[in-house]
Design a protein around this motif. Structure first.
Motif, mmCIF file in Angstrom:
data_model
loop_
_atom_site.group_PDB
_atom_site.id
_atom_site.type_symbol
_atom_site.label_atom_id
_atom_site.label_comp_id
_atom_site.label_asym_id
_atom_site.label_seq_id
_atom_site.Cartn_x
_atom_site.Cartn_y
_atom_site.Cartn_z
ATOM 1 N N THR A 59 0.865 -1.089 0.004
ATOM 2 C CA THR A 59 0.009 0.046 -0.009
ATOM 3 C C THR A 59 0.909 1.061 -0.051
ATOM 4 O OG1 THR A 59 -1.738 -1.057 1.384
ATOM 5 C CG2 THR A 59 -1.771 1.140 1.044
ATOM 6 N N LEU A 60 0.564 2.279 -0.661
ATOM 7 C CA LEU A 60 1.108 3.562 -0.662
ATOM 8 C C LEU A 60 0.372 4.496 -0.621
ATOM 9 C CD1 LEU A 60 3.791 5.124 -1.482
ATOM 10 C CD2 LEU A 60 3.108 5.490 -3.753
ATOM 11 N N GLU A 61 0.468 5.699 0.337
ATOM 12 C CA GLU A 61 -0.120 6.972 0.598
ATOM 13 C C GLU A 61 0.953 7.770 0.482
ATOM 14 O OE1 GLU A 61 -3.544 7.099 3.423
ATOM 15 O OE2 GLU A 61 -2.629 5.554 4.608
ATOM 16 N N ALA A 62 0.402 8.625 -0.500
ATOM 17 C CA ALA A 62 1.251 9.670 -0.801
ATOM 18 C C ALA A 62 0.430 10.999 -1.254
ATOM 19 C CB ALA A 62 2.053 9.382 -2.051
ATOM 20 N N VAL A 63 1.216 11.959 -0.725
ATOM 21 C CA VAL A 63 0.559 13.482 -1.268
ATOM 22 C C VAL A 63 1.666 14.359 -2.122
ATOM 23 C CG1 VAL A 63 1.211 14.617 0.923
ATOM 24 C CG2 VAL A 63 -0.750 15.528 -0.520
ATOM 25 N N LYS A 64 1.310 14.998 -2.988
ATOM 26 C CA LYS A 64 2.419 16.067 -3.798
ATOM 27 C C LYS A 64 2.011 17.427 -3.244
ATOM 28 C CE LYS A 64 4.633 16.994 -8.109
ATOM 29 N NZ LYS A 64 4.720 18.167 -8.001
ATOM 30 N N ILE A 65 3.158 18.004 -2.746
ATOM 31 C CA ILE A 65 2.963 19.505 -2.345
ATOM 32 C C ILE A 65 4.051 20.002 -3.038
ATOM 33 C CG2 ILE A 65 3.166 21.053 -0.516
ATOM 34 C CD1 ILE A 65 0.703 19.344 -0.252
ATOM 35 N N GLU A 66 3.820 20.999 -3.838
ATOM 36 C CA GLU A 66 4.600 21.825 -4.793
ATOM 37 C C GLU A 66 5.981 20.791 -5.300
ATOM 38 O OE1 GLU A 66 5.905 25.295 -2.427
ATOM 39 O OE2 GLU A 66 4.070 26.086 -3.071
ATOM 40 N N ASP A 67 7.106 20.992 -4.975
ATOM 41 C CA ASP A 67 8.250 20.159 -5.511
ATOM 42 C C ASP A 67 8.495 18.930 -4.691
ATOM 43 O OD1 ASP A 67 8.607 22.048 -7.378
ATOM 44 O OD2 ASP A 67 10.057 23.161 -5.974
ATOM 45 N N ASP A 68 7.606 18.646 -3.669
ATOM 46 C CA ASP A 68 7.810 17.229 -2.734
ATOM 47 C C ASP A 68 6.803 16.467 -2.808
ATOM 48 O OD1 ASP A 68 9.953 18.857 -1.693
ATOM 49 O OD2 ASP A 68 8.804 19.995 -0.564
ATOM 50 N N ILE A 69 7.246 15.127 -2.559
ATOM 51 C CA ILE A 69 6.195 13.831 -2.533
ATOM 52 C C ILE A 69 6.360 13.196 -1.116
ATOM 53 C CG2 ILE A 69 5.467 11.829 -3.369
ATOM 54 C CD1 ILE A 69 6.378 12.746 -6.324
ATOM 55 N N TYR A 70 5.456 13.458 -0.312
ATOM 56 C CA TYR A 70 5.541 12.731 0.799
ATOM 57 C C TYR A 70 4.855 11.439 0.771
ATOM 58 C CZ TYR A 70 6.113 17.591 3.121
ATOM 59 O OH TYR A 70 6.980 18.975 3.286
ATOM 60 N N SER A 71 5.449 10.330 1.413
ATOM 61 C CA SER A 71 4.763 8.963 1.114
ATOM 62 C C SER A 71 5.279 7.938 2.076
ATOM 63 C CB SER A 71 5.359 8.501 -0.255
ATOM 64 O OG SER A 71 6.543 8.113 -0.230
ATOM 65 N N GLN A 159 8.283 1.960 4.564
ATOM 66 C CA GLN A 159 9.227 2.922 3.777
ATOM 67 C C GLN A 159 8.677 4.309 4.101
ATOM 68 O OE1 GLN A 159 11.290 2.060 0.137
ATOM 69 N NE2 GLN A 159 10.452 4.107 -0.477
ATOM 70 N N ILE A 160 9.252 5.084 4.916
ATOM 71 C CA ILE A 160 8.793 6.652 4.951
ATOM 72 C C ILE A 160 9.686 7.398 4.078
ATOM 73 C CG2 ILE A 160 8.144 8.613 6.568
ATOM 74 C CD1 ILE A 160 8.594 4.905 7.777
ATOM 75 N N SER A 161 9.118 8.403 3.288
ATOM 76 C CA SER A 161 10.186 9.200 2.483
ATOM 77 C C SER A 161 9.441 10.451 2.036
ATOM 78 C CB SER A 161 10.764 8.136 1.019
ATOM 79 O OG SER A 161 9.473 8.047 0.652
ATOM 80 N N VAL A 162 10.430 11.309 1.624
ATOM 81 C CA VAL A 162 9.981 12.621 1.036
ATOM 82 C C VAL A 162 10.934 12.624 -0.120
ATOM 83 C CG1 VAL A 162 9.898 15.137 1.237
ATOM 84 C CG2 VAL A 162 9.341 13.672 3.165
ATOM 85 N N LEU A 163 10.475 13.291 -1.405
ATOM 86 C CA LEU A 163 11.403 13.178 -2.567
ATOM 87 C C LEU A 163 11.237 14.485 -3.093
ATOM 88 C CD1 LEU A 163 12.842 12.041 -5.106
ATOM 89 C CD2 LEU A 163 10.698 11.578 -6.116
ATOM 90 N N HIS A 164 12.125 15.092 -2.980
ATOM 91 C CA HIS A 164 12.235 16.721 -3.527
ATOM 92 C C HIS A 164 12.820 16.761 -4.949
ATOM 93 C CE1 HIS A 164 12.472 21.042 -3.207
ATOM 94 N NE2 HIS A 164 13.731 20.765 -3.806
ATOM 95 N N LYS A 165 12.289 17.410 -5.974
ATOM 96 C CA LYS A 165 12.443 17.570 -7.191
ATOM 97 C C LYS A 165 12.550 19.194 -7.514
ATOM 98 C CE LYS A 165 10.295 13.522 -9.209
ATOM 99 N NZ LYS A 165 9.289 13.191 -10.278
ATOM 100 N N ALA A 166 13.693 19.578 -7.880
ATOM 101 C CA ALA A 166 13.939 21.030 -8.114
ATOM 102 C C ALA A 166 14.875 21.037 -9.213
ATOM 103 C CB ALA A 166 14.132 21.762 -6.829
ATOM 104 N N PRO A 167 15.031 22.394 -9.763
ATOM 105 C CA PRO A 167 16.215 22.724 -10.870
ATOM 106 C C PRO A 167 17.517 22.880 -10.127
ATOM 107 C CG PRO A 167 14.539 24.711 -10.365
ATOM 108 C CD PRO A 167 14.047 23.619 -9.684
#
Length: 191
Positions: A59-71, A159-167
């Motif tokens: 199971t994956l619970e995730a939310v995208k807030i601007e440049d970040d994906i909390y999951s 697995q608790i993670s935050v992925l940050h995508k930015a230039p």
């Protein structure tokens, strides 16, 4: 006239400050045996992972807030599958670490604590990863893995993670130590 404009501008700025981009909420997941503090309403996805000729529920619970994906990713292994846990965890970790071109031993990590639902504090590690650039977007991640024995003698892998995508590349350890990210990790509570 100029004074009225100044008052209106000040009110507009104050109202915008009262509308934060993060709408923190506690999400209870009794079926996956945890609660977590998400910065918005997460979406939930369920799937079956093929692993050693078996179908493992994830199971994956995730939310995208601007440049970040909390999951939060959850895998439950039944009592008869519990012996698969060490190798499955190793594979999950390896998939991410290989993308960052590091190993478990060479990845930047810090000792951390998490708290269970019954307020027990347990040691863990947080890993800070910087992925190879895929063009104009840089990616970094803070990730934590937690393994817990289930009441049925099965195993839960989180697995608790935050992925940050930015230039621009960020210093992952410093960036993910900010309160908006620390809250997400600190408030994850497995049973």
């Amino acid at each position: 006239m100029l004074r009225k404009f100044g008052v209106v501008l000040t009110l507009a700025l104050l109202l915008s400050a009262c509308s934060p981009k993060l709408d923190w909420r506690t999400v209870q997941s009794p079926q996956d045996r945890y609660s977590a503090l998400f910065p918005g309403k997460p979406e939930k996805i369920q799937r079956k992972l093929p692993y050693q000729n078996q179908e493992i529920p994830q199971t994956l619970e995730a939310v995208k807030i601007e440049d970040d994906i909390y999951s939060v990713s959850t895998i439950h292994l039944s009592k008869i599958q519990a012996t698969l846990a060490p190798k499955l965890l190793e594979q999950l970790q390896g998939n991410l670490l290989n993308r960052a071109n590091v190993s478990l031993e060479s990845a930047l990590s810090v000792d951390a604590l998490y708290q269970t639902a019954n307020k027990q504090r347990i040691a863990t590690k947080d890993y800070f990863l910087e992925f190879k650039s895929t063009g104009a977007v840089e990616q970094s991640m803070r990730v934590r893995w937690i393994t817990r024995i289930a009441p049925d003698n099965g195993v839960w892998i989180y697995q608790i993670s935050v992925l940050h995508k930015a230039p621009a590349r960020v210093d992952a350890k410093q960036f993910f130590s900010e309160e908006a990210y620390a809250n997400f990790f600190d408030e994850f509570r497995p049973e």
